[in-house]
Design a protein around this motif. Sequence first.
Motif, PDB file in Angstrom:
ATOM      1  N   ASP A  90       0.881  -1.382  -0.077  1.00  0.00           N
ATOM      2  CA  ASP A  90      -0.025   0.000   0.036  1.00  0.00           C
ATOM      3  C   ASP A  90       0.759   1.347  -0.054  1.00  0.00           C
ATOM      4  OD1 ASP A  90      -2.424  -1.392  -0.033  1.00  0.00           O
ATOM      5  OD2 ASP A  90      -2.743  -1.334   2.021  1.00  0.00           O
ATOM      6  N   SER A  91       1.918   1.261   0.719  1.00  0.00           N
ATOM      7  CA  SER A  91       2.844   2.402   0.849  1.00  0.00           C
ATOM      8  C   SER A  91       3.527   2.948  -0.425  1.00  0.00           C
ATOM      9  CB  SER A  91       3.986   2.236   1.858  1.00  0.00           C
ATOM     10  OG  SER A  91       3.370   2.175   3.191  1.00  0.00           O
ATOM     11  N   LEU A  92       4.061   1.700  -1.088  1.00  0.00           N
ATOM     12  CA  LEU A  92       4.626   1.627  -2.652  1.00  0.00           C
ATOM     13  C   LEU A  92       3.406   2.327  -3.493  1.00  0.00           C
ATOM     14  CD1 LEU A  92       6.883  -1.463  -2.633  1.00  0.00           C
ATOM     15  CD2 LEU A  92       7.550   1.110  -2.584  1.00  0.00           C
ATOM     16  N   ARG A  93       2.317   1.488  -3.483  1.00  0.00           N
ATOM     17  CA  ARG A  93       1.213   2.000  -4.476  1.00  0.00           C
ATOM     18  C   ARG A  93       0.762   3.540  -4.033  1.00  0.00           C
ATOM     19  NH1 ARG A  93      -2.064  -1.831  -3.351  1.00  0.00           N
ATOM     20  NH2 ARG A  93      -1.801  -3.216  -5.350  1.00  0.00           N
ATOM     21  N   ALA A  94       0.847   4.053  -3.085  1.00  0.00           N
ATOM     22  CA  ALA A  94       0.741   5.420  -2.694  1.00  0.00           C
ATOM     23  C   ALA A  94       1.681   6.232  -3.451  1.00  0.00           C
ATOM     24  CB  ALA A  94       0.539   5.639  -1.398  1.00  0.00           C
ATOM     25  N   LEU A  95       2.967   5.916  -3.298  1.00  0.00           N
ATOM     26  CA  LEU A  95       3.860   6.770  -3.994  1.00  0.00           C
ATOM     27  C   LEU A  95       3.710   6.759  -5.478  1.00  0.00           C
ATOM     28  CD1 LEU A  95       7.030   5.786  -1.866  1.00  0.00           C
ATOM     29  CD2 LEU A  95       5.714   7.700  -1.440  1.00  0.00           C
ATOM     30  N   PHE A  96       3.612   5.576  -5.886  1.00  0.00           N
ATOM     31  CA  PHE A  96       3.265   5.637  -7.491  1.00  0.00           C
ATOM     32  C   PHE A  96       2.123   6.601  -7.899  1.00  0.00           C
ATOM     33  CE2 PHE A  96       5.612   1.384  -7.435  1.00  0.00           C
ATOM     34  CZ  PHE A  96       7.036   1.997  -7.917  1.00  0.00           C
ATOM     35  N   THR A  97       1.079   6.338  -7.197  1.00  0.00           N
ATOM     36  CA  THR A  97      -0.080   7.192  -7.271  1.00  0.00           C
ATOM     37  C   THR A  97       0.209   8.508  -7.220  1.00  0.00           C
ATOM     38  OG1 THR A  97      -1.398   5.338  -6.576  1.00  0.00           O
ATOM     39  CG2 THR A  97      -2.610   7.593  -6.443  1.00  0.00           C
ATOM     40  N   GLN A  98       1.070   9.109  -6.487  1.00  0.00           N
ATOM     41  CA  GLN A  98       1.307  10.266  -6.513  1.00  0.00           C
ATOM     42  C   GLN A  98       2.354  10.739  -7.735  1.00  0.00           C
ATOM     43  OE1 GLN A  98       3.093  11.504  -2.687  1.00  0.00           O
ATOM     44  NE2 GLN A  98       1.819   9.682  -1.790  1.00  0.00           N
ATOM     45  N   GLY A  99       2.691   9.602  -8.330  1.00  0.00           N
ATOM     46  CA  GLY A  99       3.832  10.238  -9.360  1.00  0.00           C
ATOM     47  C   GLY A  99       5.117  10.188  -9.063  1.00  0.00           C
ATOM     48  N   LEU A 100       5.461   9.749  -7.908  1.00  0.00           N
ATOM     49  CA  LEU A 100       6.930   9.709  -7.349  1.00  0.00           C
ATOM     50  C   LEU A 100       7.596   8.411  -8.032  1.00  0.00           C
ATOM     51  CD1 LEU A 100       7.077  10.739  -3.771  1.00  0.00           C
ATOM     52  CD2 LEU A 100       7.316  12.166  -5.577  1.00  0.00           C
ATOM     53  N   PRO A 101       8.796   8.689  -8.658  1.00  0.00           N
ATOM     54  CA  PRO A 101       9.692   7.677  -8.960  1.00  0.00           C
ATOM     55  C   PRO A 101       9.958   6.764  -7.542  1.00  0.00           C
ATOM     56  CG  PRO A 101      10.732   9.398  -9.447  1.00  0.00           C
ATOM     57  CD  PRO A 101       9.515   9.719  -9.009  1.00  0.00           C
ATOM     58  N   VAL A 102      10.157   5.475  -7.629  1.00  0.00           N
ATOM     59  CA  VAL A 102      10.680   4.749  -6.377  1.00  0.00           C
ATOM     60  C   VAL A 102      12.134   4.284  -6.735  1.00  0.00           C
ATOM     61  CG1 VAL A 102      10.277   2.804  -5.167  1.00  0.00           C
ATOM     62  CG2 VAL A 102       8.409   4.372  -5.579  1.00  0.00           C
ATOM     63  N   VAL A 103      13.088   4.318  -6.068  1.00  0.00           N
ATOM     64  CA  VAL A 103      14.289   4.043  -6.168  1.00  0.00           C
ATOM     65  C   VAL A 103      14.715   2.639  -5.328  1.00  0.00           C
ATOM     66  CG1 VAL A 103      16.830   4.410  -5.814  1.00  0.00           C
ATOM     67  CG2 VAL A 103      15.370   6.331  -6.635  1.00  0.00           C
ATOM     68  N   ALA A 104      15.170   1.799  -5.888  1.00  0.00           N
ATOM     69  CA  ALA A 104      15.396   0.390  -5.366  1.00  0.00           C
ATOM     70  C   ALA A 104      16.826  -0.350  -5.983  1.00  0.00           C
ATOM     71  CB  ALA A 104      14.167  -0.515  -5.465  1.00  0.00           C
ATOM     72  N   TYR A 105      17.655  -0.547  -5.070  1.00  0.00           N
ATOM     73  CA  TYR A 105      18.908  -1.044  -5.556  1.00  0.00           C
ATOM     74  C   TYR A 105      18.698  -2.451  -6.073  1.00  0.00           C
ATOM     75  CZ  TYR A 105      24.140  -1.078  -6.512  1.00  0.00           C
ATOM     76  OH  TYR A 105      25.129  -1.178  -7.148  1.00  0.00           O
ATOM     77  N   ASN A 106      18.930  -2.929  -7.443  1.00  0.00           N
ATOM     78  CA  ASN A 106      18.755  -4.256  -7.862  1.00  0.00           C
ATOM     79  C   ASN A 106      17.196  -4.554  -7.721  1.00  0.00           C
ATOM     80  OD1 ASN A 106      19.043  -6.788  -8.706  1.00  0.00           O
ATOM     81  ND2 ASN A 106      19.767  -7.918  -6.967  1.00  0.00           N
ATOM     82  N   ALA A 107      16.328  -3.511  -8.243  1.00  0.00           N
ATOM     83  CA  ALA A 107      14.897  -3.439  -7.963  1.00  0.00           C
ATOM     84  C   ALA A 107      14.179  -4.599  -8.248  1.00  0.00           C
ATOM     85  CB  ALA A 107      14.452  -2.385  -8.868  1.00  0.00           C
ATOM     86  N   SER A 108      14.779  -5.594  -9.401  1.00  0.00           N
ATOM     87  CA  SER A 108      14.055  -6.898  -9.844  1.00  0.00           C
ATOM     88  C   SER A 108      14.094  -7.890  -8.402  1.00  0.00           C
ATOM     89  CB  SER A 108      14.559  -7.320 -11.110  1.00  0.00           C
ATOM     90  OG  SER A 108      15.815  -7.732 -10.981  1.00  0.00           O
TER      91      SER A 108
END
Length: 241
Positions: A90-108
């Motif tokens: 839910d927290s990640l979905r909220a960030l994407f909904t706001q249009g924010l890019p999400v950084v994750a190292y080795n995201a896959s």
Amino acid sequence: MALDLELPTWLGRIGVFDLETTGVDVTTDRIVTAYVGVLDAQGREVSARSWIADPGIPIPDGAAAVHGITTEQARRDGRGAREVVAEITDSLRALFTQGLPVVAYNASYDFSLLTHECLRHGIPPLHAPGPVIDPLVIDKAMDRYRKGKRTLEVVAQHYGVSLDGAHEASADAIAAGRVAQAIARSFPLAGSAHELHTQQIGWARTQAESLTEYFIRIGRIEPEDALDGTWPVRDAAATAN
């Protein structure tokens, strides 16, 4: 390497995400700790949320040695895995909904494991998460021939980003966000986070193909064991049950 470029406006406010887990298999391993936060243009933490979960399975000694959370501690201090997985998603979905890019190292790794956790617990997973920014993929594309390891610790040091408490979810996530911003100040990137996301899909595939060829050549893997270069969620995650 170019230096002191202006930070793109779309990197002036970014989400950051990291998981620490019971192991490295995205299909079977479980979340132990997690962090989702937001950084400003100076890489300062402006919001944050952390979790510790009881994964429901023993935490191997090797994994505990990396992130510091034992089975006993997770059972004592952790919350139910299903509740934690739902809140992270839910927290990640909220960030994407706001249009924010999400950084994750080795995201896959992180996004694939989270997808499997969602499916395991009957939680709707993130659908085509994005835009995602993966400093590992971008660094390999921008500085392809630089020798040495590409662990977060090594890459952070290369870009002058401090990393205190490596393999602690918040420390790793924040460092990854700052590395992404440092790369953008060192190399000209795409005009938008969505454009960069699309570029990374191709880069990750090419990088996996190249590494597969190398591993076959040195006898580390067989040709039928080709590395999955699907990004940011590996193909296998879509068919988990």
